[in-house]
Design a protein around this motif. Sequence first.
Motif: not given
Length: 270
Positions: A268-269, A190-193, A230-239, A178-185
């Motif tokens: 965040v989507i 039943g909620s997702t983002f 999860i959101i903050e961890a994603k920012k940390y590892v992306q950096s 995929e063109p972007t790195a997308t993590d699906r949670i």
Amino acid sequence: MNIVMTIAGSDSGGGAGIQADLKTFQELDVFGTSVITALTAQNTLGVHGIFPATPEFVEQQLNAVLDDLKVKALKTGMLFSKEIIERIAKKLREQQIQIVVDPVMIAKGGHALLKEDAVQAMIKELIPIATVVTPNIPEAEAITGMAIDTEEDIKQAAEKLLSIGVGCVVMKGGHMDEPTATDRIYFQDGSTFQLKSKRIHTKHTHGTGCTFSAAITAYLGRGFSVKDSIIEAKKYVQSAIENPLHIGNGHGPTNHFAHRFHSAEVEVIE
């Protein structure tokens, strides 16, 4: 003081495993404790040898920490064997601790880090008591027994994992084309983002999964919600990925202190 734990293998090269986890804990302001499941002779070029701890000694380490310190959250990484998984799961079922399972199976260089019979033990004993599980696509395929090629496949695999009992599944998208790195949670309710970030074309990704799951653990230990952790961890590892250290002659490590100097953009989507 917020105390967290990593149960994983040691990486003598310092880029993954226990070393990466403790660096991440320190950077994110939690006190890190550890249970070492195996020693590895390892560098950026690969794993050159593994010396596992006995299941009895793994259990002894775990008991020593939990009998004295109040651990708020923990993560598991390389667990090596069925016997180690069973002993860890038995102890953790008695605790009130948030658990992040990083189902480590294969090293970057292709070396197996989990015995074949241990996969079933992980499915039966550990994933059902986990707060979060963070598989990449090959790991999710191994656990669910299905091929994952599309977004619908990802959803179906996540549903299979949720049916085992885990509270939240983070399907990491680094292996998807995929063109972007997308993590699906996906959550039990039943909620997702989704989390989308710039795809970085680099070979310096050693320890990425360890670092991400350790960061989730650190934020959980600090009292963040699962979603915010999860959101903050994603920012940390992306950096950490965007600003590599350029050390070693193979798959170099991520930069555990990059977040001090560089912020990362993560979408965040809902």
